[in-house]
Write an enzyme that holds these catalytic residues in place. Structure first.
Site, PDB file in Angstrom:
ATOM      1  N   GLY A 208       0.818  -1.193   0.000  1.00  7.00           N
ATOM      2  CA  GLY A 208       0.000   0.000   0.000  1.00  7.00           C
ATOM      3  C   GLY A 208       0.850   1.240   0.000  1.00  7.00           C
TER       4      GLY A 208
ATOM      5  N   ASP B   4     -12.714   5.849   3.841  1.00  4.36           N
ATOM      6  CA  ASP B   4     -12.232   5.325   2.561  1.00  4.36           C
ATOM      7  C   ASP B   4     -12.975   4.039   2.216  1.00  4.36           C
ATOM      8  OD1 ASP B   4     -10.737   5.345   0.240  1.00  4.36           O
ATOM      9  OD2 ASP B   4      -9.062   4.251   1.109  1.00  4.36           O
TER      10      ASP B   4
END
Length: 604
Positions: free
Chosen positions: A26, A140
């Protein structure tokens, strides 16, 4: 791609977690599959990337993430197990999920079935309801952060940018979230609350119901602006089979006006549950009608009664004759309908080829190819009607075609409707059968399950029928087919009576010694949380159960462990004294720190 992080593979963190492989990368961390040797289970470990670990702000962000997730415990949220912060490495330990993301699933399926979409949306809403009740906003929510497990359940993952609401005051100018699912208030750089997650879930529901995103554009800024000022195409226009009620729920959830949106996820959940009850009731009535049943059968020996009283015999027999005529007509219609169905079947499989112009084509070999390359090939799309069937094959990577029907080289007739081809695609996951360990001694049962290939967790319960330390039940049950590496939950008997033990004093001990004391006292370890403290790093500073008290055996004990004193910035100097030596080099605060630029807020 930061391959320097691969150096952790094969290492043992805190003498407990053996790093096995990288399973994800990520923007701020790398996720590894690891084995916890203390609990003998597979876990996921998120380690802060080197470039982020060099920045104290990101280390603080990482710690906030761990503290936030540690507050959550829900079946639809990825579980948090542990956190560690040392001078060399920052990491958190989480539940390892075997499955695929909702985005991957939608990409393979297109428009999802109504019942399936409602099922997913309901579980996500339940997860958000739990998080919001703890003051946590995910910020998110997107299909890439939703994991679909092998049993069909979903888990919300990656609270990587979730903050406690009371920590947002000084961060409200930063736009966070994926642009396709971003809320209008996020796009404008305003302070967000739980209604932001509701908006993002509404966008996901829109995508599940229609197979399309509500807004697309050439740039992130263009898409963000549409979330603020645009009006999406009605979902029923894209999917005419979508019920009006689901369209209403979806559009209300993703309403650009935050005050016209659902004000809590529980309100959204209430409407989803109400619709699901209606859907199940309608499905039950349809099934009953297909089986020739009626909601309430009238006994044949009871004379029908009108509202004005009992019918006369003449009226009753007149109605009876009329009913017989209706039954005769119904029978004739059923015979005609059956004949039509038979003719349709003959037409599709035999007669159509005789009366239509058709050509023969040879089926190519699709085996060994990536199924997405095949089904997205325009030439193939004009010739074939593909159906994808997923199957488990641990020897073949996920997404690779392992079989096809018709087989390659076969010559088949093609007409204007194309040729139906079924592709069997590997999921890459090995499925195993759950052995029967009920009424076995729990240590033997645990060994059996581990040898089969499962991770084992267990809890305790009293039982008047099952001997102490023997297994009462398992989840999944014996005979179920579940993926290798999945977690099996055992319930172990404590016998008919609760055994009590004395709670040991754990404060001042190291974390490892405290865990050992808990297990020796036949107690269970809960969550371990790291907090700032003047005590030595790794020392237990708090325990959830008071020392020297009498508690039930197997009670869960939660610990707080010192992460060292909170780092403070040195005081500003008011004057620079004269020095005879060269002054130390000071980093230029205007220099590029290598961090990504934030998304610019969209103006109203």
């Amino acid at each position: 791609m930061d391959n320097s992080m691969d150096r952790y593979i094969g290492q043992m963190l805190d003498d407990r977690y053996e790093i096995l492989e990288v399973i994800g990368r990520g923007g701020m961390a790398v996720v590894y599959k690891a084995r916890c040797h203390l609990m003998n289970r597979f876990v996921a470990i998120k380690i802060l990337r080197d470039d982020m670990a060099a920045d104290e702000e990101f280390r603080t962000h990482f710690k906030k993430e761990a503290q936030a997730v540690a507050m959550l415990s829900h079946p639809n949220i990825v579980s948090f197990y542990d956190v560690s912060r040392t001078p060399d490495v920052d990491y958190i330990v989480m539940e390892l999920i075997e499955g695929i993301t909702l985005k991957q699933y939608m990409k393979s399926q297109g428009v999802l079935k109504i019942k399936e979409s409602v099922h997913f949306a309901t579980q996500i809403a339940k997860a958000l309801s739990h998080a919001h009740s703890k003051g946590i906003v995910h910020r998110d929510i997107k299909p890439q952060n939703i994991m679909i497990c092998m049993d069909g359940s979903v888990k919300v993952a990656d609270f990587g940018i979730a903050y406690l609401e009371n920590m947002q005051a000084d961060e409200h100018k930063t736009t966070v979230g994926s642009v396709h699912y971003i809320s209008p208030e996020q796009a404008k750089g305003l302070t967000v609350d739980a209604r932001t997650d509701i908006y993002s879930l509404g966008v996901m529901m829109y995508e599940m119901f229609t197979g399309q995103l509500p807004y697309i554009g050439d740039s992130a800024e263009s898409i963000a602006r549409q979330h603020v000022t645009g009006t999406p195409i009605k979902p029923t226009f894209l999917n005419p089979e979508l019920p009006d009620e689901l369209e209403r729920i979806t559009l209300k959830a993703m309403c650009a006006d935050i005050n016209q949106r659902y004000q809590s996820v529980d309100e959204l959940l209430h409407d989803l549950e109400a619709y699901r009850i209606t859907l199940n009731a309608e499905s039950g009535m349809i099934a009953a009608q297909e089986q020739g049943q009626t909601p309430a059968a009238i006994p044949r020996n009871v004379m029908p009664v009108s509202r004005s009283g009992e019918l006369t015999k003449e009226k009753f027999f007149r109605r009876h004759r009329r009913a017989n005529k209706v039954s005769l007509l119904t029978g004739i219609l059923l015979v005609v309908a059956f004949a039509v169905l038979v003719f349709g079947a003959l037409w599709n499989y035999f007669l159509k080829d005789l009366f239509s112009e058709a050509v023969r084509i040879n089926i190519p070999n699709f085996v060994g190819s990536d199924y997405e390359d095949i089904i997205n090939n325009r030439e193939f799309q004009s010739l074939y009607n593909f159906t994808v069937v997923y199957t488990v094959d641990p020897q073949v990577a996920s997404g690779i075609i392992i079989d096809q029907t018709p087989s390659s080289g076969r010559s088949v007739m093609k007409d204007s409707s194309g040729v139906d081809v079924e592709l069997k695609v590997s999921t890459g996951i090995q499925m195993l059968q759950m052995p029967d360990v009920v009424n076995k001694e729990y240590r033997d049962a645990q060994m059996t399950l581990q040898k089969t290939g499962f991770v084992v967790e267990y809890d305790y319960a009293t039982s008047d029928t099952v001997t102490e330390n023997y297994v009462i039940s398992t989840n999944p049950e014996a005979g179920d087919s579940i993926p290798a590496g999945a977690t099996v939950y055992m319930t172990v008997s404590t016998g008919p009576n609760i055994v009590t033990v004395q709670m040991p004093n754990l404060v001042g001990l190291s974390r490892a010694v405290a865990i050992s004391r808990i297990e020796s006292a036949n107690l269970s370890l809960g969550t371990v949380t790291f907090v700032d403290s003047d005590m030595q790093v790794g020392t237990v500073i708090w325990q959830s159960v008071q020392a020297n008290t009498t508690v039930n055996e197997h009670t869960k004990v939660y610990l707080q462990v010192s992460s060292g004193p909170k780092e403070t910035e040195p005081p500003e100097t008011t004057a620079i004294p004269e020095v005879t030596e060269e002054p130390p080099t000071v980093a230029d605060p205007t220099a590029d720190d290598g961090l990504p630029e934030p998304v610019a807020p969209v103006a109203n």
